[in-house]
Design a protein around this motif. Structure first.
Motif, mmCIF file in Angstrom:
data_model
loop_
_atom_site.group_PDB
_atom_site.id
_atom_site.type_symbol
_atom_site.label_atom_id
_atom_site.label_comp_id
_atom_site.label_asym_id
_atom_site.label_seq_id
_atom_site.Cartn_x
_atom_site.Cartn_y
_atom_site.Cartn_z
ATOM 1 N N PRO A 182 26.469 -1.900 4.207
ATOM 2 C CA PRO A 182 25.207 -2.637 4.155
ATOM 3 C C PRO A 182 24.544 -2.689 5.525
ATOM 4 C CG PRO A 182 27.065 -4.140 4.196
ATOM 5 C CD PRO A 182 27.637 -2.763 4.127
ATOM 6 N N ALA A 183 23.242 -2.834 5.484
ATOM 7 C CA ALA A 183 22.501 -2.945 6.745
ATOM 8 C C ALA A 183 22.848 -4.265 7.409
ATOM 9 C CB ALA A 183 20.999 -2.893 6.454
ATOM 10 N N LEU A 240 16.904 2.676 20.145
ATOM 11 C CA LEU A 240 17.026 1.909 18.912
ATOM 12 C C LEU A 240 16.874 2.813 17.704
ATOM 13 C CD1 LEU A 240 17.267 -0.777 17.414
ATOM 14 C CD2 LEU A 240 14.810 -1.100 17.725
ATOM 15 N N SER A 241 15.933 3.732 17.779
ATOM 16 C CA SER A 241 15.686 4.634 16.662
ATOM 17 C C SER A 241 16.905 5.510 16.377
ATOM 18 C CB SER A 241 14.465 5.506 16.977
ATOM 19 O OG SER A 241 14.270 6.461 15.956
ATOM 20 N N GLU A 242 17.581 5.967 17.455
ATOM 21 C CA GLU A 242 18.686 6.903 17.262
ATOM 22 C C GLU A 242 20.025 6.189 17.032
ATOM 23 O OE1 GLU A 242 18.819 9.704 20.431
ATOM 24 O OE2 GLU A 242 16.754 10.374 20.179
ATOM 25 N N PHE A 243 20.279 5.149 17.791
ATOM 26 C CA PHE A 243 21.590 4.498 17.717
ATOM 27 C C PHE A 243 21.626 3.310 16.755
ATOM 28 C CE2 PHE A 243 21.839 6.590 21.878
ATOM 29 C CZ PHE A 243 23.052 7.238 21.756
ATOM 30 N N GLY A 244 20.474 2.717 16.479
ATOM 31 C CA GLY A 244 20.440 1.613 15.537
ATOM 32 C C GLY A 244 20.741 0.267 16.178
ATOM 33 N N GLU A 277 9.410 -0.480 15.517
ATOM 34 C CA GLU A 277 10.750 0.091 15.380
ATOM 35 C C GLU A 277 11.790 -1.021 15.145
ATOM 36 O OE1 GLU A 277 13.513 2.781 14.816
ATOM 37 O OE2 GLU A 277 11.460 3.375 15.295
ATOM 38 N N ILE A 278 11.605 -2.119 15.861
ATOM 39 C CA ILE A 278 12.546 -3.239 15.679
ATOM 40 C C ILE A 278 12.431 -3.796 14.263
ATOM 41 C CG2 ILE A 278 13.083 -5.596 16.422
ATOM 42 C CD1 ILE A 278 12.198 -4.798 19.238
ATOM 43 N N TYR A 279 11.202 -3.869 13.763
ATOM 44 C CA TYR A 279 10.976 -4.414 12.417
ATOM 45 C C TYR A 279 11.699 -3.579 11.361
ATOM 46 C CZ TYR A 279 8.601 -6.493 8.422
ATOM 47 O OH TYR A 279 8.326 -7.137 7.245
ATOM 48 N N LYS A 280 11.799 -2.272 11.602
ATOM 49 C CA LYS A 280 12.512 -1.424 10.648
ATOM 50 C C LYS A 280 13.952 -1.903 10.462
ATOM 51 C CE LYS A 280 10.138 2.941 11.777
ATOM 52 N NZ LYS A 280 10.363 4.296 12.348
ATOM 53 N N TRP A 281 14.556 -2.400 11.545
ATOM 54 C CA TRP A 281 15.979 -2.737 11.531
ATOM 55 C C TRP A 281 16.260 -4.171 11.123
ATOM 56 C CZ3 TRP A 281 19.480 1.107 12.014
ATOM 57 C CH2 TRP A 281 19.016 2.322 12.548
ATOM 58 N N ILE A 282 15.387 -5.092 11.528
ATOM 59 C CA ILE A 282 15.717 -6.503 11.233
ATOM 60 C C ILE A 282 14.698 -7.177 10.325
ATOM 61 C CG2 ILE A 282 16.979 -6.751 13.406
ATOM 62 C CD1 ILE A 282 14.620 -8.286 14.530
ATOM 63 N N THR A 332 10.532 0.750 2.546
ATOM 64 C CA THR A 332 11.389 -0.414 2.276
ATOM 65 C C THR A 332 12.865 -0.112 2.514
ATOM 66 O OG1 THR A 332 11.435 0.227 -0.046
ATOM 67 C CG2 THR A 332 9.792 -1.400 0.617
ATOM 68 N N THR A 333 13.223 1.167 2.495
ATOM 69 C CA THR A 333 14.638 1.516 2.698
ATOM 70 C C THR A 333 15.036 1.253 4.149
ATOM 71 O OG1 THR A 333 13.995 3.792 3.161
ATOM 72 C CG2 THR A 333 14.637 3.260 0.902
ATOM 73 N N ALA A 334 16.271 0.840 4.312
ATOM 74 C CA ALA A 334 16.758 0.523 5.662
ATOM 75 C C ALA A 334 16.979 1.810 6.442
ATOM 76 C CB ALA A 334 18.064 -0.258 5.562
ATOM 77 N N PRO A 335 16.636 1.828 7.732
ATOM 78 C CA PRO A 335 16.867 3.038 8.548
ATOM 79 C C PRO A 335 18.362 3.224 8.799
ATOM 80 C CG PRO A 335 16.106 1.240 9.926
ATOM 81 C CD PRO A 335 16.028 0.744 8.514
ATOM 82 N N LYS A 336 18.731 4.408 9.246
ATOM 83 C CA LYS A 336 20.134 4.718 9.487
ATOM 84 C C LYS A 336 20.303 5.303 10.876
ATOM 85 C CE LYS A 336 21.149 5.565 4.657
ATOM 86 N NZ LYS A 336 21.482 6.565 3.653
#
Length: 1985
Positions: free
Chosen positions: A260-261, A152-156, A190-195, A223-227
């Protein structure tokens, strides 16, 4: 060491699977080096290791495993085929690597998983890792979670699907192992970072401490969205961009990231909760309780359940209805609030699935907004807002608009506020102009409302709409608002913050549009009503006119001298002609023209000039609508003027060009119908009809015109009516059949005129418009034009214009309860009522109350008849509701799809028909949205799956775009590909390319990742195949963007040089290839062609590259021996034979393939164009134009051309069909001129399908096909066309049968008898069968054809046609006689035939009776019947003779004797033994089955035995029922045992009519059952009944109720059209007729009379019943009435009068008279009069059973009858005598009865019945005078009546012959002795074998075949003794057949005797006949020598 040396020599792959771990270790090392060394990822070397890779990672040796993992990682990284191993390898990694203690092994295992994800196998890896979470080993669980986190961290979150991960995450927090909980915590972070917050709801159930820890960690996150930092192989471009951004710096990367995320909906991550089963068991009782506390408890229980954020779908209909009732009707506001919260919870939890119920709840909530308490209003707002998110604005628009007219200001306010909130969730796409059109007028009313809160709410709603769609879209609707109100709306728009957008940004973006908007508002205002437009003052107009007109012109405009005015007009005209457009003040000039005297000008010359100037100004200047209003009054006023009308029309046309026809026409029509001048009205309508052709139909206000046209149709002036009908004809060209819907209520005569006008327009296409609004002067139309373009071209949707009825108030609760009743009969009543309501309303509004839920329940009904009835009602609703049906798709449409899974074919067919009817109204989009369709496909029902997939395969190709929800159906489509049912698999394979067309190959291939490994490979292979045949997707319609891109005169978006090269290449191809293929020199050079193309201005329009292709080359390519090769392939079965009922896709594909080699590509594309039939019409036109030039090519491709035409014959497009026929009419004469003849291959693949169209309903098509068939005989032998036409006569289409028979007659007439193939006799027999056809036109055609044969070959026709029935032969005789009377003497047949063969073929007349020229009679007219009788007698004797007698003497001896012209040598005749003719014929004894031992001692057995057998009679198994009937039959046939049935008669009759009902409803509808078995069962039933009702003692035991049901069953059987289709069906119906008579005679007369009265009452009450049923019941009653004088003493009059009283209560006198037929009224009257006549005043004493008889209408009626009937009491003694009866009958009544009888005799259907009634009438009233009724009839009719009456007398008295009579019998002789009363029908009494035997013996004596001398051979001994029982009662059909044969032979004998009576020299003895025969033969021999 020796062992080591051995494995060292092995290849690498063998080392890797060696049993020695060192060998494996060495193998892995070498493999690692090899994998890193291979550069080609598709090298075959990789394939060696595919099966070994799992062993690499699961090696049992830890050291070797470590190296194996490294090698596996290298393999996955470099090999192209590595993806195939993902499932097994990852599974091995999880189970054998993640549990290793070494960290390096775990790391490599994790890397392998990530590498698989990189090569596009993320779903497989994720599934295996999630499975690993269930492992008992915590080490494996920890590593799996860690790997998921890394992925999840690498592929999103785009690559890793989070829903399944989130689903299992809470479980990991409950683990005992701390390591697992800690890793789960890291994964949650990690999931919280994305959703973000979407993760909160699913984790609400974990331990509060853990949740608190997570909250703390989440707060710390940036606060910035991960990539995404690692990319798939397919994302290399994205990877490069990411690397550039990293190199440029993080901040800059953030700024440049436009993507956009991804927004994740928390709802999607939740598990659905099922709540319906958790409702309290007494919920529905409590919710209805009287105590509010109990209702509150029930609601609180629902509220708790509804708080679940995601609910599982189910049937929430009952629950929603209960909540709606509380909201709408409960007086306790607290409960209303609770119910609203429950509804909000359900809507939020179900989301789109709640949309089904939205339409039921929204109106109730809106009405409840009248409550003023804040907590109630707030709850209702929450509820309706939640509901809106589950449906669409369109679906609830009707409900909201309905309440916006409410008087309550609170309701209006809340409705507007609700719309304002709803608009916030809309976009420009979901809030189209059509919606704004509906809502804005309602808002504008509220803007002017007296209540300030209503006004503010309207401002807010309009402001929100303006914010969403922009000012430009809303401003046209706000044209009439003042500036203050507009400012308030804009102010509201600025305050609106749309969800998902920042307020400031939104406002800034809209600011430029707002600034640009004001200029656009001005023209919109000017397009308003003219009264509000600022009109120029007259002084200003004079000033402006003076500036451009001469002074003299201005001065003389209003002069009193007409010559001066004329001179002024001439100057005016010159000035206008010379004026420039920019200088012309149009309004000022037309106001000068209108200045006194203006349009009241009396001089026609001046007026003509004025009108001409108006047209000039409109053409040359910027003519506005304001100017038009000045002149329209004058133009309309003068349009009907004889002298000025032409100029007025020109002026109107010019005005229409300037201001648009729709606007002009609307003004003109409204003005002219405000006048009362019919001439003006007629001329205006004529002008409008012509203008529509010139301008086109776009934008016309149809609804306004329709009202005016209806006014014109009702005008007294015929010219106005004619003009209106002409206008309708023009409108029909554009609108088609729906236009007729507006006029269905008109009078029949007027409707026929309209239909005739429409018929003229059939097949015509609208003319091309050449006028239109081209000037800029009509600037106000700009906005309208945009709107029309957006809405689809401005074409009117007729269905939207129809006036619709609101039927919601007619759908009562009582009706809904009936539909849901437990009793199926009551359910049927409810459905009947619904059908009646819809039929009455015709067109309905979408609000239909609770009907959808009620009908939905009936679609699952166990009674399939009700299911079909419900489907029929749904079809009605579809047609009646029109496009508004969309809102019912989810709640009513989807259950229709469920019915497609029904086991019965007819139910499925009805469901599919209903589904197609719905889709026609709603389109496909609504059906594909949501999960409903996928849920249907999920059902493992093979019928449903194949029907749905077939339906989708048909509909999806026609769609340009589909909703994304179609992807939900793909998994079930894949499962269908592997279904056990072959049909399902076939349908799934057919649908696969269609799905791929919309979803794309990549998406569908990705969806295979979730399949099982065993399924994945075959599905992938099928996808590859589908990809190859995937059809092209329909291009989207060219919009404004596309139009902007295409520059006039420029090329498409290509570099100029490349475009030029492409054009040169196309030119070269089109020149060189065609010339080479056609083997002809080209008529042009490539260079000139290229120069022409390049020199032209390349105008880019809608046309595609195909349209731009040069089409001047040949269209047919000559392929040597191409046709011969195709014939050879079809004969060798290498291709499909062109033979089908309906063309399947494989035939079309085959034809395309064959045409591709010899048709020009563009022509083939046009011919097979899928959507535009006009392209096909143009292609046929091109083929017709080039026929002469390319005749050789046409002939070489003729078979393919004709095959393509056959495909068109199966389509319904009349335009294409007419074009095809036009081409064929040109083709066949051309082929004939070239002496080309069709071969068998071409003819057999075309003619059968052409003959199908000869039965077309349109006369013009039939006429063309007949003409083509005539032409066809010039290129194909008529004798070969004949068999095709014979096949056509077997069609079910009566028109086709009739036309084929007519054509056969023409062929015989034109080509003689040789045309009849295979033989004339066989052909004529088949043709003669149609003389008895049910259809009148078919009968006429068959008679005409036989008459044509008669004209060719004379009396020989009677030998050719075989035996005909009495009725059919009499029809033929009549036709021959008429033909003989009409035709003068002519040449002999041979000369006539020769002349006709030379005569050119003619067009066939439309009158079937005049089709053939009549042949002259070759003998006097009076001899014709004798000849016919002779031929029939000879024919009958030959057909019924003993089979062993040879047929040597079938020569036409008369013809041979009289023909002395030919001299030929006859061969010696074979000598035969003539003695065998005299041998006696013995009749075989009828075989009687032995009685079953089961009944040997019947009297000693108990009644249980009979009960058991009777119970089997009603069995569903046919054989069981037949066996039971046979056993009962054996009992009934034996008098000594028949009494055992006593006491069981009712039981037996009930079982019998139950079996009749079972046959009618089930067996006859079951195609699998053999109809012969059904016929046998019917025969057994009728035989049993005949036996039973021949015993009066048993028959009288039947009760009234049972007799009623029995008569109902028998009459239903007689009316069943399906029985006629069975072989011998007519015979069966005659047997039933006989049985009905028996029942009427033998039953208890009180019971049967009572049963018939009740049955008549029921049949008249039921609206759905057949009128024929009631008619037959009344015929039975009339029969009973006729026998009342004999039966009156056995009838219980009290019971009969009670039944009549009950009948009259249901049908009082007035109601009875209102029925369509007066026969029921007359029947009842006759019954009562007859009873009064027979009993006199004593009839009044028999009313004891009637309660309140003083109030009874019956008593009053009887008293009237008794009073007027005179001296009844003195006539009782004479009641039994016929003379007394005759004296008492009034002359009027006698006349009525006899008129009715002779009417029946004259009709074709009831002639036998009429003769029977006449016979019985003569029996009863022997002095009746028939002279007045026979005086004016023909001699033939009088003979026919006399002959018929004598036959009846003969049958009833048992005589064997009819006395010969001359044709000139006086009608007074139609009287006979009536010494005996008979009660039998025409088809005779049940005859016994002894009767036949006696009659046969008498016939044998007459022919000299009996060697005895008993009595005179010329007389028949009357048969006085008959057997008391029939031999085999169940074989009625056999007896009836024998009877008919005997009648025919007897009749033929009498006719022969009659014909011989003129030749006294002939002897009737057989020896004399034989001697005479020998002498004639000898004489013939001597003549030939």
């Amino acid at each position: 060491m020796g062992d080591d040396s051995e494995w060292m020599k092995l290849p690498i792959d063998q080392k890797c699977e060696h049993k020695v771990w060192k060998a494996r270790l060495n193998g892995y090392e070498e493999a690692l080096k090899l994998f890193n060394r291979i550069e080609d990822e598709k090298s075959p070397e990789w394939g060696k290791y595919l099966g070994l890779l799992k062993k690499f990672v699961t090696d049992s040796n830890a050291v070797a495993q470590l190296k194996g993992l490294e090698a596996a990682l290298a393999y996955i990284k470099n090999a192209h085929v590595a993806g195939k191993t993902s499932g097994e390898v990852v599974s091995g990694v999880v189970s054998k690597v993640f549990n290793q203690p070494k960290a390096r092994a775990k790391e490599l295992g994790s890397d392998i998983c990530l590498m698989y994800m990189e090569i596009e196998r993320a779903e497989v890896v994720q599934d295996e890792l999630i499975k690993g979470l269930d492992n008992k080993n915590p080490k494996i669980v920890v590593t799996c979670i860690e790997t998921l986190r890394k992925a999840l961290s690498e592929f999103g979150s785009k690559i890793i699907t989070l829903k399944p991960v989130v689903k299992v995450l809470p479980k990991q927090f409950e683990s005992r192992e701390k390591a697992v909980r800690d890793e789960a915590k890291l994964l949650a972070v990690e999931i919280y970072k994305w959703i973000r917050d979407a993760l909160r709801p699913p984790l609400q159930g974990i331990n509060s401490v853990q949740l608190k820890e997570l909250e703390e960690e989440w707060v710390k996150l940036p606060t910035t969205a991960p990539k995404q930092s690692r990319f798939l192989r397919s994302q290399q471009a994205l990877k490069a961009k990411f690397e550039q951004q990293q190199a440029a710096g993080g901040d800059e990367a953030d700024d440049n990231d436009d993507e956009p995320a991804p927004q994740v909906d928390p709802y999607e991550l939740l598990e659905a909760v099922e709540i319906l089963s958790k409702l309290p068991k007494d919920f529905y009782d409590k919710i209805e309780a009287k105590k509010w506390q109990e209702r509150k408890e029930a609601l609180e229980a629902v509220e708790i359940l509804a708080k679940n954020p995601k609910l599982e779908n189910g049937d929430f209909g009952d629950l929603v209805r209960a909540l709606r009732k509380v909201i709408g009707k409960d007086a306790n506001v607290m409960l209303v609030t609770l119910a609203a919260k429950c509804v909000a919870g359900l809507a939020a939890g179900l989301r789109k699935k709640f949309g089904t119920y939205a339409g039921h709840v929204v109106p109730t909530i809106l009405e409840k907004f009248k409550e003023k308490k804040p907590q109630v209003v707030l709850a209702l707002q929450e509820a309706i807002d939640a509901i809106f998110l589950t449906t669409t604005l369109q679906n609830i628009s009707e409900d909201v608009l309905g309440v916006m007219e409410n008087k309550n200001p609170s309701i209006k306010q809340q409705a507007s506020l609700f719309l304002a909130r709803s608009f916030c969730h809309c976009t420009q796409a979901t809030l189209p102009k059509s919606m704004l059109k509906a809502f804005c007028p309602a808002f504008l009313k509220q803007v002017n409302d007296s209540a300030p809160e209503v006004r503010d709410a309207a401002y807010e709603a309009l402001g929100t709409a303006m914010k969403v769609v922009g000012e430009k879209a809303v401003n046209p609707f706000l044209a009439d608002l003042d500036k203050l109100k507009l400012d308030k709306i804009k102010e509201s728009a600025d305050k609106v913050e749309l969800p998902g957008k920042k307020g400031g940004g939104g406002a800034e973006k809209k600011a430029p549009a707002a600034k640009a908007a004001p200029p656009a508002v001005a023209p919109a205002r000017s397009s308003g009503p003219p009264k509000k437009a600022p009109a120029a003052k007259i002084e200003v107009c004079e000033e402006r006119s003076a500036a451009v007109l001469p002074a003299s012109c201005m001065q003389l405009l209003d002069s009193a001298n007409w010559k001066e005015r004329l001179a002024s007009m001439e100057e005016f005209q010159k000035a206008v002609e010379q004026m420039d457009k920019s200088e012309m003040p149009c309004q000022a000039l037309v106001r000068m023209l209108a200045k006194k005297p203006g349009w009241k000008e009396t001089n026609f010359q001046v007026m003509q000039m004025k009108l001409h100037i108006v047209g000039l100004i409109a053409q040359k200047g910027s003519f506005s609508k304001t100017s038009a209003f000045v002149v329209l009054d004058g133009l309309v006023d003068k349009i009907g003027d004889v002298k000025c009308g032409g100029k007025a029309k020109e002026g109107l046309t010019a005005t229409a060009e300037a201001c648009s026809l729709p606007w002009t026409a609307e003004q003109v029509v409204s003005m002219v119908f405000a006048q009362k001048n019919p001439k003006n009205q007629a001329e205006t309508l004529n002008w409008l009809a012509n203008a529509m052709k010139e301008f086109g139909f776009a934008g016309i206000n149809v609804k306004g015109f329709i009202n005016n046209v209806k006014t014109a149709l009702g005008a007294t002036n015929p010219a106005v009516r004619t003009a209106a009908i002409t206008l309708l004809g023009v409108m029909y060209l554009y609108m088609g059949a729906p236009l007729r819907m507006f006029f269905e209520d008109e009078k029949p005569a007027l409707l026929k005129q309209i239909d005739d006008e429409f018929e003229k327009m059939q097949g015509q296409s609208p003319p091309t418009a050449f006028r239109g609004a081209k000037k800029g002067g009509a600037e106000e139309d700009g906005e309208e034009a945009d709107e029309q373009e957006e809405d689809g071209g401005g074409a009117p949707d007729v269905m939207d214009l129809l006036p619709r009825t609101d039927i919601s108030d007619k759908i009562t609760q009582d009706m809904v309860d009936k539909i849901g009743d437990k009793n199926w009969k009551i359910r049927k009543e409810g459905l009947d009522e619904v059908a009646a309501v819809i039929s009455e309303a015709k067109f309905i509004q979408p609000s239909i109350g609770e009907l959808p839920m009620a009908l939905k329940g009936r679609l699952n009904d166990s009674n399939k008849i009700l299911v079909q009835q419900t489907l029929t009602i749904l079809q009605q609703i579809a047609v009646a509701m029109g496009p508004a049906l969309k809102q019912h798709v989810k709640n009513l449409g989807m259950p229709i799809i469920t019915v497609l899974g029904d086991g019965k074919t007819n139910v499925r067919a009805a469901a599919m028909t209903t589904l197609q009817a719905w889709v026609e109204q709603t389109g496909m989009k609504d059906w594909l949205e949501g999960e409903d369709l996928s849920e249907e496909l999920k059902r493992e029902n093979p019928f449903l799956r194949q029907e749905v997939l077939g339906w989708l395969a048909e509909k999806l190709p026609t769609m340009r775009t589909v909703p994304s929800d179609l992807m939900l159906c793909v998994p079930y489509l894949y499962s269908c590909l592997e279904d056990r049912n072959g049909d399902v698999r076939k349908k799934a394979q057919d649908a696969l390319p269609i799905f791929m067309m919309h979803l794309g190959y990549e998406k569908m291939l990705k969806a295979t990742g979730k399949l099982k490994p065993a399924s994945k490979e075959p599905v992938s292979a099928l996808l590859e195949k589908a990809r190859a045949v995937m059809p092209a997707k329909l291009a989207p319609p060219p919009g404004k963007a596309g139009a902007a891109k295409s520059i006039s005169g420029g090329a498409p978006a290509l570099p100029v040089a490349l475009y030029l090269v492409m054009m040169l290449f196309l030119c070269f191809l089109s020149c060189s290839d065609v010339s080479v293929l056609s083997c002809k020199p080209p008529h042009f050079s490539p260079l000139s062609r290229c120069q022409g193309v390049l020199g032209k201005k390349a105008l880019v329009t809608k046309a595609t590259a195909k349209d731009e292709e040069d089409r001047s080359g040949v269209i047919f390519i000559l392929v040597p021996n191409g046709k011969e090769q195709r014939i050879k392939e079809e004969k060798g079965l290498k291709v499909l034979k062109w033979n089908f009922q309906t063309p399947r896709d494989e035939y079309v594909d085959q034809l395309k393939t064959q045409m591709s080699t010899c048709f020009a590509r563009w022509l083939q594309d046009e011919l097979f164009h899928a959507s535009d039939f006009q392209r096909q019409v143009k292609a046929i036109g091109v083929m017709g134009e080039r026929m002469e030039d390319e005749l050789e090519g046409t002939v070489s491709c003729l078979d393919l051309i004709l095959k393509w035409f056959t495909l068109r014959f199966f389509e319904t497009n009349s335009t294409v069909l007419m074009k095809v026929l036009e081409y064929l009419k040109l083709l066949f004469p051309t082929l004939s001129r070239e002496n080309y003849h069709l071969n068998e291959y071409e003819a057999s693949s075309f003619i059968p399908y052409l003959i199908l169209k000869v039965g077309e309903s349109k006369d013009v098509v039939r006429k063309d096909v007949r003409a083509i068939l005539t032409m066809l005989c010039k290129v194909y032998p008529a004798s070969k066309v004949f068999p095709f036409l014979m096949d056509g006569t077997k069609s079910k289409n009566s028109k086709q049968r009739a036309e084929c028979l007519e054509e056969l007659g023409c062929l015989i007439e034109n080509y003689g008898m040789n045309v009849c193939q295979p033989t004339p006799a066989k052909s004529l027999k088949e043709i003669a069968v149609h003389i008895g056809d049910r259809d009148n036109s078919v009968r006429n055609a068959a008679l005409n054809t036989v008459l044509a044969v008669y004209n060719v070959c004379g009396d020989q026709v009677y030998k050719l046609i075989g035996n005909l029935s009495e009725k059919e032969m009499s029809m033929l005789e009549e036709r021959v006689k008429r033909s003989a009377k009409k035709t003068p003497a002519a040449a002999p047949p041979s000369a006539r035939q020769a002349a006709e063969r030379e005569r050119p073929q003619r067009e066939h007349p439309s009158n079937p009776n005049a089709t053939f020229m009549r042949k002259p009679a070759q003998q006097p007219q009076e001899d014709v019947p004798n000849k016919l009788n002779q031929a029939r007698a000879q024919n009958a004797i030959r057909e019924h003779s003993h089979p062993s007698i040879p047929k040597e003497f079938q020569l036409d001896l008369d013809m041979i004797e009289n023909d002395h012209t030919r001299v030929s040598e006859l061969p010696d005749l074979v000598q035969h033994k003539l003695d065998e003719l005299l041998e006696p014929i013995t009749m075989p004894e009828p075989k009687i089955r032995s009685v079953s031992p089961h009944f040997d001692d019947l009297h000693n057995s108990t009644a249980s035995t009979i009960n058991f057998v009777i119970s089997q009679v009603a069995s569903g198994d046919i054989n069981t029922s037949i066996q039971a009937l046979a056993q009962i039959d054996e009992v009934l046939r034996q008098e000594d045992k028949a009494e055992a049935m006593s006491g069981h008669i009712d039981q037996f009759l009930i079982a019998t009519f139950m079996q009749l009902r079972l046959i009618y409803n089930t067996h006859m509808a079951d195609d699998r059952l053999d109809k012969k078995d059904i016929f046998k069962l019917y025969s057994c039933i009728i035989g049993n009944m005949l036996s039973l009702f021949s015993m009066e003692s048993l028959a009288r035991e039947s009760s009234m109720g049972v007799l009623k049901d029995l008569m109902h069953g028998l009459i239903t059987l007689m009316l069943d059209a399906r029985v006629e289709d069975i072989e011998d069906g007519q015979q069966l119906i005659r047997s039933v007729n006989l049985l009905v008579v028996r029942v009427l005679e033998k039953s208890d007369q009180t019971n049967i009379l009572s049963a018939l009265l009740v049955l008549l009452q029921d049949s008249l009450t039921t609206s759905s019943g057949s009128p024929m049923f009631s008619e037959l019941v009344m015929k039975c009653l009339w029969r009973m009435i006729r026998f009342l004088p004999e039966t009156i003493n056995s009838i219980n009059l009290d019971r009969i009068l009670l039944d009549v009283h009950n009948f009259m209560k249901v049908f009082p006198k007035e109601k009875l008279k209102q029925l369509k037929s007066d026969v029921p009224h007359r029947t009842l009257k006759t019954l009562l009069h007859t009873l009064c006549k027979l009993t006199g005043a004593k009839i009044l004493d028999h009313m004891s059973m009637i309660e309140n008889k003083n109030d009874s209408e019956l008593e009053a009626h009887l008293r009237r009858v008794v009073k007027h009937s005179g001296n009844f009491s003195g006539m009782k003694s004479d009641r039994g005598t016929e003379k007394g009866q005759d004296d008492r009958m009034s002359k009027a009544k006698v006349s009525d009865i006899l008129s009715e009888i002779f009417k029946k005799i004259g009709s074709k259907e009831n002639t036998k019945e009429g003769l029977t009634e006449l016979y019985e009438y003569k029996q009863n009233y022997s002095d009746a005078d028939l002279e007045p009724f026979l005086r004016n009839t023909s001699q033939f009719f009088q003979s026919y009546v006399e002959r018929g009456l004598r036959m009846i007398e003969s049958e009833r008295e048992g005589k064997g012959r009819i006395q010969p009579s001359s044709t000139g019998t006086n009608p007074e002789r139609l009287k006979w002795n009536s010494t005996q009363k008979f009660k039998l029908p025409l088809n005779g009494e049940e005859m016994k074998p002894a009767v036949y035997y006696e009659r046969l013996k008498i016939l044998r004596q007459r022919q000299g075949l009996e060697n005895n001398s008993r009595g005179d051979s010329g007389l028949m001994r009357p048969i006085t003794s008959l057997l008391s029982k029939p031999s085999v009662a169940s074989s009625t059909d056999m007896l009836q057949s024998k009877l008919s044969q005997l009648k025919e032979s007897r009749e033929s004998h009498f006719q022969q005797e009659q014909s011989h009576s003129h030749s006294p020299t002939r002897c009737s003895s057989p020896s004399a006949n034989l001697d005479d025969l020998k002498k004639r033969l000898e004489r013939i021999k001597s003549n030939r020598q």
